[in-house]
Design a protein around this motif. Structure first.
Motif, PDB file in Angstrom:
ATOM      1  N   ALA B 351      -8.122  -6.349   9.234  1.00 15.32           N
ATOM      2  CA  ALA B 351      -8.911  -6.006  10.419  1.00 15.32           C
ATOM      3  C   ALA B 351      -8.196  -4.968  11.280  1.00 15.32           C
ATOM      4  CB  ALA B 351      -9.195  -7.270  11.227  1.00 15.32           C
ATOM      5  N   ILE B 352      -6.873  -5.093  11.388  1.00 14.77           N
ATOM      6  CA  ILE B 352      -6.120  -4.137  12.205  1.00 14.77           C
ATOM      7  C   ILE B 352      -6.096  -2.762  11.553  1.00 14.77           C
ATOM      8  CG2 ILE B 352      -3.812  -3.527  13.061  1.00 14.77           C
ATOM      9  CD1 ILE B 352      -3.280  -6.520  13.317  1.00 14.77           C
ATOM     10  N   THR B 353      -5.745  -2.736  10.261  1.00 13.15           N
ATOM     11  CA  THR B 353      -5.473  -1.456   9.621  1.00 13.15           C
ATOM     12  C   THR B 353      -6.703  -0.840   8.977  1.00 13.15           C
ATOM     13  OG1 THR B 353      -4.921  -2.541   7.553  1.00 13.15           O
ATOM     14  CG2 THR B 353      -3.120  -2.146   9.096  1.00 13.15           C
ATOM     15  N   GLY B 354      -7.722  -1.660   8.692  1.00 10.68           N
ATOM     16  CA  GLY B 354      -8.913  -1.128   8.039  1.00 10.68           C
ATOM     17  C   GLY B 354      -8.730  -0.852   6.567  1.00 10.68           C
ATOM     18  N   THR B 355      -7.613  -1.278   5.998  1.00  9.39           N
ATOM     19  CA  THR B 355      -7.411  -1.084   4.570  1.00  9.39           C
ATOM     20  C   THR B 355      -6.627  -2.266   4.015  1.00  9.39           C
ATOM     21  OG1 THR B 355      -6.397   0.272   2.874  1.00  9.39           O
ATOM     22  CG2 THR B 355      -5.321   0.263   5.000  1.00  9.39           C
ATOM     23  N   SER B 356      -6.795  -2.497   2.700  1.00  6.77           N
ATOM     24  CA  SER B 356      -5.957  -3.534   2.106  1.00  6.77           C
ATOM     25  C   SER B 356      -4.918  -2.915   1.177  1.00  6.77           C
ATOM     26  CB  SER B 356      -6.827  -4.541   1.341  1.00  6.77           C
ATOM     27  OG  SER B 356      -7.512  -3.892   0.300  1.00  6.77           O
ATOM     28  N   ASN B 357      -4.852  -1.583   1.180  1.00  8.51           N
ATOM     29  CA  ASN B 357      -3.882  -0.896   0.344  1.00  8.51           C
ATOM     30  C   ASN B 357      -2.521  -0.896   1.031  1.00  8.51           C
ATOM     31  OD1 ASN B 357      -2.342   0.848  -1.143  1.00  8.51           O
ATOM     32  ND2 ASN B 357      -3.968   2.356  -1.421  1.00  8.51           N
ATOM     33  N   LEU B 358      -1.545  -1.515   0.372  1.00  8.28           N
ATOM     34  CA  LEU B 358      -0.226  -1.691   0.977  1.00  8.28           C
ATOM     35  C   LEU B 358       0.484  -0.368   1.229  1.00  8.28           C
ATOM     36  CD1 LEU B 358       1.261  -4.102   1.886  1.00  8.28           C
ATOM     37  CD2 LEU B 358       2.146  -4.428  -0.389  1.00  8.28           C
ATOM     38  N   ARG B 359       0.136   0.630   0.439  1.00  2.92           N
ATOM     39  CA  ARG B 359       0.828   1.916   0.592  1.00  2.92           C
ATOM     40  C   ARG B 359       0.426   2.627   1.874  1.00  2.92           C
ATOM     41  NH1 ARG B 359       0.457   2.230  -5.288  1.00  2.92           N
ATOM     42  NH2 ARG B 359       2.582   2.131  -6.073  1.00  2.92           N
ATOM     43  N   LYS B 360      -0.728   2.233   2.445  1.00  3.09           N
ATOM     44  CA  LYS B 360      -1.176   2.909   3.660  1.00  3.09           C
ATOM     45  C   LYS B 360      -0.772   2.158   4.925  1.00  3.09           C
ATOM     46  CE  LYS B 360      -5.196   5.041   1.513  1.00  3.09           C
ATOM     47  NZ  LYS B 360      -6.592   4.767   1.214  1.00  3.09           N
ATOM     48  N   ILE B 361      -0.061   1.046   4.763  1.00  4.91           N
ATOM     49  CA  ILE B 361       0.299   0.225   5.919  1.00  4.91           C
ATOM     50  C   ILE B 361       1.816   0.247   6.070  1.00  4.91           C
ATOM     51  CG2 ILE B 361       0.113  -2.063   6.927  1.00  4.91           C
ATOM     52  CD1 ILE B 361      -2.050  -2.660   4.863  1.00  4.91           C
ATOM     53  N   SER B 362       2.289   0.365   7.326  1.00  2.79           N
ATOM     54  CA  SER B 362       3.731   0.180   7.549  1.00  2.79           C
ATOM     55  C   SER B 362       3.993  -0.086   9.018  1.00  2.79           C
ATOM     56  CB  SER B 362       4.522   1.412   7.094  1.00  2.79           C
ATOM     57  OG  SER B 362       4.213   2.502   7.934  1.00  2.79           O
ATOM     58  N   GLY B 363       5.136  -0.698   9.285  1.00  4.59           N
ATOM     59  CA  GLY B 363       5.626  -0.852  10.646  1.00  4.59           C
ATOM     60  C   GLY B 363       4.809  -1.723  11.568  1.00  4.59           C
ATOM     61  N   ILE B 429       7.690  -6.603   3.546  1.00  7.72           N
ATOM     62  CA  ILE B 429       8.628  -5.473   3.656  1.00  7.72           C
ATOM     63  C   ILE B 429       7.875  -4.155   3.794  1.00  7.72           C
ATOM     64  CG2 ILE B 429      10.366  -4.157   2.390  1.00  7.72           C
ATOM     65  CD1 ILE B 429      11.349  -6.829   1.287  1.00  7.72           C
ATOM     66  N   ASN B 430       6.854  -3.951   2.935  1.00  8.40           N
ATOM     67  CA  ASN B 430       6.146  -2.670   2.981  1.00  8.40           C
ATOM     68  C   ASN B 430       5.192  -2.554   4.159  1.00  8.40           C
ATOM     69  OD1 ASN B 430       6.879  -1.099   0.460  1.00  8.40           O
ATOM     70  ND2 ASN B 430       6.477  -3.147  -0.315  1.00  8.40           N
ATOM     71  N   GLY B 431       4.559  -3.692   4.506  1.00 10.21           N
ATOM     72  CA  GLY B 431       3.556  -3.619   5.548  1.00 10.21           C
ATOM     73  C   GLY B 431       4.149  -3.722   6.938  1.00 10.21           C
ATOM     74  N   PHE B 432       5.228  -4.509   7.117  1.00 11.26           N
ATOM     75  CA  PHE B 432       5.684  -4.808   8.465  1.00 11.26           C
ATOM     76  C   PHE B 432       6.923  -4.023   8.859  1.00 11.26           C
ATOM     77  CE2 PHE B 432       2.666  -8.063   7.774  1.00 11.26           C
ATOM     78  CZ  PHE B 432       2.191  -8.376   9.031  1.00 11.26           C
ATOM     79  N   TRP B 433       7.775  -3.713   7.883  1.00 10.11           N
ATOM     80  CA  TRP B 433       8.911  -2.862   8.201  1.00 10.11           C
ATOM     81  C   TRP B 433       8.488  -1.408   8.089  1.00 10.11           C
ATOM     82  CZ3 TRP B 433      13.392  -5.652   5.112  1.00 10.11           C
ATOM     83  CH2 TRP B 433      13.620  -6.896   5.729  1.00 10.11           C
ATOM     84  N   GLY B 434       9.452  -0.529   8.319  1.00 10.34           N
ATOM     85  CA  GLY B 434       9.164   0.897   8.159  1.00 10.34           C
ATOM     86  C   GLY B 434       8.667   1.515   9.450  1.00 10.34           C
ATOM     87  N   LYS B 435       8.098   2.715   9.297  1.00 10.60           N
ATOM     88  CA  LYS B 435       7.699   3.502  10.450  1.00 10.60           C
ATOM     89  C   LYS B 435       6.382   2.966  11.028  1.00 10.60           C
ATOM     90  CE  LYS B 435       6.953   8.352  11.096  1.00 10.60           C
ATOM     91  NZ  LYS B 435       5.636   8.457  10.625  1.00 10.60           N
TER      92      LYS B 435
END
Lengths: 113, 495
Positions: B351-363, B429-435
């Motif tokens: 709901a927040i990101t509008g996508t379920s693709n992990l590569r498009k989510i970070s931080g 790691i991919n969705g919550f950490w990072g930029k």
């Protein structure tokens, strides 16, 4: 008699399987109809096909057919009616929305193919 | 109160029926549904305590004696599952208020929601094999409607597949019941068990093995074991998060419960079917972890974790010793709670990101620390890190495997935990950490409200894990009834 019914039911299952493996959605639904006919006939057959009166209580009769499978079938019939009606409407709606009745074309993971 | 055990079925049934009259009145629907969910939790808790003090509860509907009428039976396993179902239903309901949307709410969403609970609670409580079929149909029919409600293209497409698979498996269920009826001549589960016991003194006759395998196919199709899981990833990808959590937590577990019940009650004489079950369960674990680590889509990752869990639970059942069964029961309840929590969290992320693709989510952790740490705890719990709830169940299942000298199985279960942890940590790691990024849907998402339900579930799961000492007597009691069907049979047939 049971042997004959077994063959009939087997043919029904065979036809149903063949139809459900086809591409057209309507043929699949006809297949599910035949499948449930087969299943219902199977309950009746497995309950035993002995000679006896219809299961309505009267004084002069002393052998009846088994009433339990008949009650089971009646339940299974209405359930499969409900599901089939839902399936037909679903097929109609998806034909309008997706523009195809070919299940081979209903693929992909994109939300709005 | 001898009618107590029918209440978990009756309360949602009446609520669902009453809610039909308030189709457009959102407030009434929400209030009534919440009250009924709370009542469900209280009643099912009372049933658990009642079974704990007085043993297996059975109720002959309309006072027809046991093999002739329909009997409802609540042993500890059923009671615990009904209790867990009520909690999950309450959490999903809270989550639905802000996430399901007005369009669905106005079209009998809460009614169908309650009818689904009727089916699930009924399937857990019934003591009659054909009545179980009927409750399966109640559950499935509601699930078709919940799956398609909203009518987007993907939902229509996937509902067709889900519907077809379940029509076939229902027809197979009817066929299996017909065969079983022709062999034993009864439909009451306790009575079937005694009849099978009478004819299996010199080993089980071949026809019963065939029926056992047919039941495995039927319930395996509902419960998504290898090689009958193929429908699950696609179908579970389609519905909105609240519905998905309900499906992921409850529907497959009903199949697992049905396999456990029929195999421990009917077919416990036959070593072959348990071997078959063990092999299929381990293959499900393998297929599940392969799927879970292969995808970069957060929904698919959690969906494939359902298949892993089903495999692990059924492996515990298949070893058929006290440790394995206790572990399975413990893990079953843990998994229902944690899968619901995970799907709800995944729903918030989408709901927040509008996508379920992990590569498009970070931080996400910079702006949503609560969400992040809830997911982190849920992930650790899913993998079975010691203080949390996934640990004890898996420990006991592995112990059961080792005691049953099935070292490969025990090893696979351990290895699967590692890969499950990897798959869920990948989300973290991919969705919550990072930029940190900004997303379009972020303003409109009521994250604080939505986070309540998964937070409740994760806290419950943590309590379930940390306080396992106080829950174990209940779990042990459930496993004892499974190991020894005579208590179940005596409670029903009152010999």
């Amino acid at each position: 008699m049971e042997i004959l019914m077994a063959f009939v039911i087997g043919i029904l299952f065979m036809t149903a399987t063949y139809l459900m493996l086809s591409r057209s959605l309507l043929r699949i639904i006809i297949g599910t109809g035949l499948l449930s006919h087969g299943a219902h006939l199977l309950i009746l057959t497995m309950g035993g096909l002995k000679r006896g009166a219809a299961p309505i209580l009267r004084d002069e009769i002393d052998t009846y057919t088994d009433p339990l499978p008949q009650a089971l079938i009646l339940t299974a019939i209405v359930i499969s009616f409900g599901v089939t009606a839902f399936f037909l409407v679903l097929a109609y709606r998806s034909y309008k929305e997706l523009g195809t009745d070919n299940v081979e074309e209903m693929r992909g993971t994109k939300p709005n193919d | 109160m001898t009618n107590l055990i029918v209440l978990p079925i009756l309360i949602p049934l009446l609520t669902g029926a009453i809610l039909i009259f308030f189709g457009k009145n959102k407030l009434v629907q929400r209030v009534l549904a919440t009250l009924s969910a709370l009542a469900g939790i209280i009643v099912s808790f009372i049933i658990v305590q009642k079974v704990r003090t007085d043993g297996v509860q059975s109720l002959n509907i309309s006072s027809w004696d046991a093999p002739f009428g329909i009997t409802l039976v609540s042993d500890m396993l059923s009671a615990l599952l009904v209790f867990t179902t009520s909690i999950i239903a309450f959490a999903c309901l809270l989550y639905s208020f802000k996430s399901i949307g007005e369009n669905r709410e106005n079209h009998y969403y809460y009614s169908v929601f309650n009818f689904l609970l009727v089916g699930v609670n009924g399937a857990f409580t019934t003591g009659d094999i054909f009545n179980m079929f009927v409750f399966f149909e109640v559950m499935l029919m509601s699930s078709y409607v919940l799956l398609v409600l909203g009518g987007t293209k993907i939902q229509l497409r996937e509902t067709i597949k889900y519907l077809l698979v379940n029509i076939i498996s229902s027809a197979l269920f009817v066929i299996s019941v017909a065969y079983l009826y022709s062999v034993v001549g009864t439909l009451n589960m306790a009575h079937i068990s005694t009849r099978i016991n009478e004819i299996s003194i010199n080993g089980m006759p071949g026809i019963l093995t065939v029926i056992a395998v047919l039941f495995l196919i039927v319930f395996g199709l509902k419960g998504a074991i290898f090689p009958l899981y193929f429908w699950l990833p696609g179908s579970y990808y389609a519905p909105p998060a609240a519905v998905l959590a309900l499906f992921g937590a409850l529907l497959t577990k009903v199949g697992v419960y049905a396999i456990t019940r029929t195999y421990t009650l009917f077919f416990y004489h036959d070593g072959f079917v348990f071997q078959l079950l063990a092999i299929l369960a381990l293959l499900s674990v393998i297929v599940g972890v392969i799927g879970a680590i292969a995808y970069w889509d957060i929904k698919y990752i959690v969906i494939y974790n359902i298949i892993v869990a089903v495999g692990v639970i059924l492996y515990g059942v298949s070893v058929m010793n006290p440790a394995g069964l206790t572990g399975s029961v413990y893990y079953l309840i843990h998994d229902m709670i944690i899968k619901a929590a995970l799907f709800l969290i995944v729903g918030i992320v989408i709901a927040i990101t509008g996508t379920s693709n992990l590569r498009k989510i970070s931080g996400l952790i910079t702006r949503y620390p609560g969400l992040g740490w809830t997911l982190f705890l849920a992930a650790l719990s899913l993998a079975g890190i010691p203080p949390l709830s996934g640990f004890l169940g898996k420990l006991l299942i592995v112990q059961g495997g080792v005691e049953g000298e099935s070292y490969i199985g025990a090893g696979l279960v351990l290895l699967s935990s590692l890969l499950v942890l990897f798959s869920v940590m990948k989300i973290f790691i991919n969705g919550f950490w990072g930029k940190a990024q900004t997303y379009e849907g972020e303003e409109k998402t009521p994250v604080k409200w939505l986070l309540i339900s998964p937070a409740i579930l994760v806290v419950l799961s943590a309590i379930y894990g940390i306080g396992s000492e106080s829950f174990l007597p209940y779990i042990n009691m459930a496993a004892e009834t499974l190991m020894d069907p005579s208590t179940y049979i005596e409670a029903v047939l009152k010999e």
